[in-house]
Design a protein around this motif. Structure first.
Motif, PDB file in Angstrom:
ATOM      1  N   SER A  31       0.854  -1.195   0.000  1.00 30.35           N
ATOM      2  CA  SER A  31       0.000   0.000   0.000  1.00 30.35           C
ATOM      3  C   SER A  31       0.884   1.237   0.000  1.00 30.35           C
ATOM      4  N   PHE A  33       0.791   5.666  -0.085  1.00 29.42           N
ATOM      5  CA  PHE A  33      -0.039   6.833   0.204  1.00 29.42           C
ATOM      6  C   PHE A  33       0.719   8.107  -0.159  1.00 29.42           C
ATOM      7  N   TYR A  35       0.600  12.202   0.690  1.00 30.36           N
ATOM      8  CA  TYR A  35       0.045  13.220   1.572  1.00 30.36           C
ATOM      9  C   TYR A  35       0.603  14.589   1.198  1.00 30.36           C
ATOM     10  N   LEU A  43      -2.003  17.646   7.680  1.00 34.04           N
ATOM     11  CA  LEU A  43      -1.580  16.502   6.863  1.00 34.04           C
ATOM     12  C   LEU A  43      -2.810  15.948   6.157  1.00 34.04           C
ATOM     13  N   LEU A  45      -4.469  13.449   3.170  1.00 34.65           N
ATOM     14  CA  LEU A  45      -4.275  12.329   2.255  1.00 34.65           C
ATOM     15  C   LEU A  45      -4.781  12.723   0.872  1.00 34.65           C
ATOM     16  N   TYR A  48      -4.352   7.006  -2.354  1.00 40.07           N
ATOM     17  CA  TYR A  48      -3.573   5.847  -1.979  1.00 40.07           C
ATOM     18  C   TYR A  48      -3.839   4.679  -2.917  1.00 40.07           C
ATOM     19  N   ASP A  56      -8.442   5.181  -3.482  1.00 40.54           N
ATOM     20  CA  ASP A  56      -9.204   6.357  -3.062  1.00 40.54           C
ATOM     21  C   ASP A  56      -8.430   7.601  -3.467  1.00 40.54           C
ATOM     22  N   SER A  58     -10.054  10.636  -3.518  1.00 41.67           N
ATOM     23  CA  SER A  58     -10.975  11.717  -3.166  1.00 41.67           C
ATOM     24  C   SER A  58     -10.261  12.942  -2.596  1.00 41.67           C
ATOM     25  N   PHE A  91       4.461  14.206   1.233  1.00 40.48           N
ATOM     26  CA  PHE A  91       5.012  12.984   1.798  1.00 40.48           C
ATOM     27  C   PHE A  91       4.430  11.767   1.088  1.00 40.48           C
ATOM     28  N   THR A  95       3.023   0.824   3.452  1.00 38.20           N
ATOM     29  CA  THR A  95       2.755  -0.136   4.516  1.00 38.20           C
ATOM     30  C   THR A  95       2.485  -1.506   3.914  1.00 38.20           C
ATOM     31  N   ARG A  97       0.278  -5.136   4.997  1.00 40.93           N
ATOM     32  CA  ARG A  97      -0.843  -5.574   5.830  1.00 40.93           C
ATOM     33  C   ARG A  97      -0.397  -5.833   7.263  1.00 40.93           C
ATOM     34  N   GLN A 101       2.137   2.658   8.927  1.00 41.26           N
ATOM     35  CA  GLN A 101       2.664   3.374   7.772  1.00 41.26           C
ATOM     36  C   GLN A 101       4.038   3.953   8.083  1.00 41.26           C
ATOM     37  N   HIS A 102       4.931   3.842   7.102  1.00 39.98           N
ATOM     38  CA  HIS A 102       6.258   4.444   7.192  1.00 39.98           C
ATOM     39  C   HIS A 102       6.334   5.570   6.181  1.00 39.98           C
ATOM     40  N   PHE A 103       6.771   6.736   6.644  1.00 33.45           N
ATOM     41  CA  PHE A 103       6.837   7.910   5.788  1.00 33.45           C
ATOM     42  C   PHE A 103       8.232   8.102   5.195  1.00 33.45           C
ATOM     43  N   GLY A 104       8.266   8.675   3.990  1.00 30.99           N
ATOM     44  CA  GLY A 104       9.519   9.147   3.426  1.00 30.99           C
ATOM     45  C   GLY A 104       9.881  10.502   4.017  1.00 30.99           C
TER      46      GLY A 104
END
Lengths: 112, 112
Positions: A31, A33, A35, A43, A45, A48, A56, A58, A91, A95, A97, A101-104
């Motif tokens: 997955s 994402f 941001y 922050l 979204l 993703y 999504d 949206s 960002f 992740t 399952r 979540q790990h961010f850059g």
């Protein structure tokens, strides 16, 4: 584990130009994402993907924004044409399952 | 959809004292609540998380409590230190590899 890798780290460009932000998720994560972070809106979204498929979008502000994930190890976020109000830190996070979540490190975008 | 409210937006605490940040969520189906810490110019990093089948979780000086009936959860930091100064975000989601909804953030200042 190199973590989520984003490029460029900083981008300064003039309004009207096309901007492309890149993200390489952690290997094995399915997955991804995107941001956007600003002082005013916090922050947000944008979009993703799960298994390379957009789930999504949206949060994408308008048609000037588009995102793709052609394979499991690469994603892009494009803004065309860019406007000063697009200035923000973008960002990417990934992740797998059951994992958080790990961010850059983010891309700081300035549109003049 | 889910909505996460976070308070206060800014918090100043004397070094050595405790800090408490509170969040509420709207979707009763949410069952995973992570907390992220973001230092100035850095990426958000997970510091602690809790699932809905647990009422409290502790990791050294950090603890999180969850009240599912009232739909609120809190972050507690004891014996605060200068390095605790940062922005803290709460979040909620139904699935960890699904989108998570972030609060607006709390800027924590640890005063010497």
């Amino acid at each position: 584990d190199a973590g989520v890798i984003q490029s460029p780290r900083h981008e300064v460009t003039e309004m009207g130009q096309e901007v492309t932000l890149r993200c390489k998720p952690i290997s094995g994560h399915n997955s991804l994402f995107w941001y956007r972070q600003t002082m005013m809106r916090g922050l947000e979204l944008l979009i993703y993907f799960n298994n390379n498929v957009p789930i999504d979008d949206s949060g994408m502000p308008e048609d000037r924004f588009s995102a793709k994930m052609p394979n499991a190890s690469f994603s892009t976020l494009k803004i065309q044409p860019s406007e000063p109000r697009d200035s923000a830190v973008y960002f990417c996070a990934s992740t797998y399952r059951g994992q958080p979540q790990h961010f850059g490190d983010g891309t700081r975008l300035s549109i003049l | 959809g889910e909505n996460v409210e976070q308070h206060p937006s800014t918090l100043s605490v004397q070094e050595g004292d405790s800090a408490v940040i509170k969040c509420t969520y709207s979707d009763s189906a949410s069952n995973y609540f992570p907390w992220y810490k973001q230092e100035l110019g850095k990426r958000p990093q997970l510091i602690i998380d809790i699932r809905s089948n647990v009422g409290e979780k502790k990791d050294q000086r950090i603890a999180v409590t969850l009240n599912k009936t009232a739909k609120h959860f809190s972050l507690h930091i004891t014996e605060t230190q200068p390095e605790d100064s940062a922005v803290y975000f709460c979040a909620a989601t139904v699935n960890r590899d699904d989108k998570i909804i972030f609060g607006k953030g709390t800027r924590l200042h640890i005063l010497p």
